[in-house]
Design an enzyme around this catalytic site. Structure first.
Site, short mmCIF file in Angstrom:
data_model
loop_
_atom_site.label_atom_id
_atom_site.label_comp_id
_atom_site.label_asym_id
_atom_site.label_seq_id
_atom_site.Cartn_x
_atom_site.Cartn_y
_atom_site.Cartn_z
N LYS A 9 -14.25 1.44 -19.55
CA LYS A 9 -15.57 1.14 -20.09
C LYS A 9 -15.73 1.81 -21.43
O LYS A 9 -15.37 2.97 -21.61
CB LYS A 9 -16.63 1.65 -19.10
CG LYS A 9 -18.08 1.58 -19.57
CD LYS A 9 -18.57 2.84 -20.28
CE LYS A 9 -18.35 4.14 -19.58
NZ LYS A 9 -18.86 5.31 -20.40
N ASP A 135 -22.98 4.65 -14.28
CA ASP A 135 -22.10 3.67 -14.93
C ASP A 135 -21.49 2.66 -13.97
O ASP A 135 -20.90 1.67 -14.40
CB ASP A 135 -20.96 4.39 -15.65
CG ASP A 135 -21.38 5.01 -16.97
OD1 ASP A 135 -22.48 4.70 -17.46
OD2 ASP A 135 -20.60 5.83 -17.51
#
Length: 268
Positions: A9, A135
């Site tokens: 990410k 996240d």
């Protein structure tokens, strides 16, 4: 056996707007994902089994409980499905700002959903992801998106698939909690119409903890063909977007240092 890629990410921009009473921070961020990632393999089993292999396995040695095993346990509580054998092939540095643990947990949820015929957009999956970490919902979605709230309020947006990316970590791990603790509390404004023109408000506190991050950023920004160089998340991994694959490859050679980890990849 099912295989899922736990893609790294990136926070192409990360604006910290306020501290919240619950201990979290109000964020506005642009999430993106790259081809590079960990590899998760999962199969039904008589009893739960989990092992870690790969270049960064040693960093997780002795961890009997982590986000992957928690994801599997919570999936079983919500959807059933019994026990599973899980192997995590760890290619991403640990505690590096590119969502390694969150991406691994999300990959486990996707693999379990595929195995047990649960739609990947099932709200129950996202509820599990949200409970696991800020996240994890973005990593479960796995697409370019604006994240608000703690990062869990997601709005998919058009990405830049195929854009060459160089990831560089100077071989240090930084604590996300410590980086956020050192944020100065100043609201420097929201994401604008062009998030790439934004910033990462955690760069300054991360630099205070690990000054070598500044060396990485300077080295990346100086490379020909770079269009954006920035730290991801709470660090210490930094990234650079490039105009061409050739420029990215040349930069990988130019910025190489003993003890630094790097990966040439692309946005998805």
């Amino acid at each position: 056996m099912l295989t899922e890629i736990a893609r790294a990410k990136l926070n192409l921009a990360l604006h910290v707007r306020a501290r919240r009473p619950d201990g979290y921070h109000e964020l506005e961020t642009l999430f993106a994902f790259v081809e590079q990632g960990d590899v998760l393999r999962l199969a039904p089993a008589d009893t739960p089994r989990f092992r870690v292999t790969g270049p960064f396995a040693a960093a997780l040695a002795g961890e009997g409980d982590n986000l992957v095993t928690r994801a599997a346990a919570r999936f079983a509580e919500s959807f059933g499905g019994g026990a599973h054998a899980i192997e995590l092939e760890k290619h991403l540095p640990v505690a590096s700002g590119i969502g390694g643990g969150s991406a691994d947990a999300a990959a486990a949820l996707r693999a379990l959903a595929r195995l047990h015929i649960v739609p990947l957009d099932d709200p129950g999956l996202f509820a599990i992801a949200d409970a696991l970490g800020s996240d994890v919902p973005a990593c479960l979605l796995g697409k370019t998106a604006i994240g608000k709230g703690r990062g869990e309020q997601l709005q998919p947006v058009t990405g830049m698939p195929g854009t060459p990316v160089l990831l560089v970590n100077p071989g240090v791990a930084v604590s996300t909690a410590e980086v956020f603790r050192r944020w100065d509390g100043v609201d420097r404004g929201p994401l604008g119409g062009d998030p790439l023109a934004g910033r990462n408000d955690l760069e300054a506190p991360a630099l205070a903890i690990a000054p070598v991050i500044g060396e990485v950023l300077a080295a990346l920004a100086a490379q020909p063909g770079v269009t954006l160089a920035r730290m991801s998340g709470s660090g210490a991994t930094c990234f650079a977007l490039f105009e061409t694959v050739e420029a990215c490859a040349a930069a990988a050679v130019a910025v190489a240092r003993p003890g630094w980890w790097s990966a040439e990849t692309r946005l998805v």
